[in-house]
Design an enzyme around this catalytic site. Structure first.
Site, short mmCIF file in Angstrom:
data_model
loop_
_atom_site.label_atom_id
_atom_site.label_comp_id
_atom_site.label_asym_id
_atom_site.label_seq_id
_atom_site.Cartn_x
_atom_site.Cartn_y
_atom_site.Cartn_z
CD GLN A 10 -26.92 -84.47 47.88
OE1 GLN A 10 -26.40 -84.38 48.98
NE2 GLN A 10 -28.17 -84.85 47.71
CB CYS A 11 -19.46 -81.40 45.27
SG CYS A 11 -19.60 -81.14 43.49
N GLY A 12 -21.72 -79.17 45.01
CA GLY A 12 -22.05 -77.76 44.97
C GLY A 12 -23.10 -77.37 45.99
CB ALA A 40 -19.78 -75.96 48.33
CG HIS A 99 -15.33 -81.53 44.18
ND1 HIS A 99 -16.42 -82.31 44.46
CD2 HIS A 99 -14.67 -81.36 45.37
CE1 HIS A 99 -16.44 -82.59 45.76
NE2 HIS A 99 -15.39 -82.02 46.33
#
Length: 300
Positions: free
Chosen positions: A84-86, A89, A187
């Site tokens: 779920q990095c995006g 962010a 990422h």
């Protein structure tokens, strides 16, 4: 008087024990190392508090013949759960929305699922990221193409100096620094601050003040939002957060640029693990390489 007991048949044997319970991955999900490290900890708050610590540790890396000025607007930290990095962010960046917006991570994730931008939390399209940002943050999102150098460099630095975030896809090394793995470790991070090294005399003292603990560092005056004309910038760094650490990272803009432009393909192991991901036509390269998303955090 005695009663004669009749011969009764023996009781039936107990039912056989079933096989031992097998815990599935979903039942007992192993914590990632970055989740374990962050457990029970909290992020350092404040626009400049953590940045000061970073800069003091690396003071010898900065040229003494330049005038250094730091701009940053604090964003909260959140450790991602899965790929779920995006989305993490974006949730961080949303905290710079003016006026402030109450946005939960659940809303970000659910909206991304509902719109078909993601299947498991992944975001392989900067275009989709911009559309999602406009919907959940209710602000304009601008996708830049062509990387983080040349004209885009000045635009990105000016944008962040104004207190507005930039979402940047890059290859993440094991220490969270930018690296070049052709997109195999793609990422997302959010840049909320910049550190600029300028020619002496480029920054007016009228609009800045020395940092109380690092005399060589200038900070913008709280009551003066003026940002410098980016003439005479010799070195530039971004102050960024990403979903595998509670801490700010300080990266040279050049290292992020080189990492961003070479995003080419999904990690072959991920591509062949039988899990379906949402990938745009043209693959990771078409979706992420050389692209960043600027959030204009004033409401529409």
């Amino acid at each position: 008087m005695c009663m004669r007991l009749q011969n009764l048949p023996p009781p039936p044997p107990p039912p056989p024990l079933g096989p031992p319970l097998q815990s599935t991955a979903s039942e007992l999900r192993k914590k990632k190392l970055y989740q374990t490290i962050s457990a029970g900890k909290s992020a350092v708050e404040g626009d400049h508090t953590e940045a000061r610590s970073l800069l003091s540790q690396r003071e010898s890396n900065f040229r003494k013949d330049l005038q250094w000025i730091l701009f940053n607007k604090f964003v909260p930290s959140l450790i991602q759960d899965g790929p779920q990095c995006g989305l993490v962010a974006l949730w961080m960046a949303a905290h710079l929305r003016q006026p402030q917006l109450s946005l939960t991570m659940d809303t970000v994730v659910q909206t991304a699922f509902d719109r078909g931008y993601t299947a498991h939390g992944e975001m392989f399209s900067a275009h989709d990221m911009a559309l999602l940002a406009e919907e959940v943050c209710e602000c304009k999102a601008e996708t830049l193409t062509g990387g983080l150098s040349s004209d885009n460099s000045s635009k990105i630095l000016t944008h962040v100096c104004k207190g507005q975030p930039v979402l940047i896809p890059y290859d993440e090394d094991f220490n969270h620094e930018p690296c070049q793995r052709r997109g195999h470790r793609a990422h997302w991070a959010v840049a909320s601050g910049v550190l600029l090294g300028l020619d002496q005399g480029s920054v007016s003292q009228q609009h800045t003040q020395p940092d109380p603990t690092l005399p060589w560092l200038l900070l913008p005056k709280d009551n003066n939002p003026t940002y410098p004309c980016l003439v005479g910038v010799r070195e530039s760094y971004v102050l960024a957060k990403q979903g595998k650490s509670l801490k700010y990272q300080l990266w040279s803009l050049d290292s992020v640029s080189q990492s961003n432009i070479q995003l080419r393909e999904m990690d072959p192991q991920r591509a062949s693990n039988g899990i379906q991901y949402i990938v745009p036509q043209g693959g990771v390269e078409a979706g992420l390489a050389g692209k960043v998303v600027l959030l204009h955090t004033g409401a529409h």
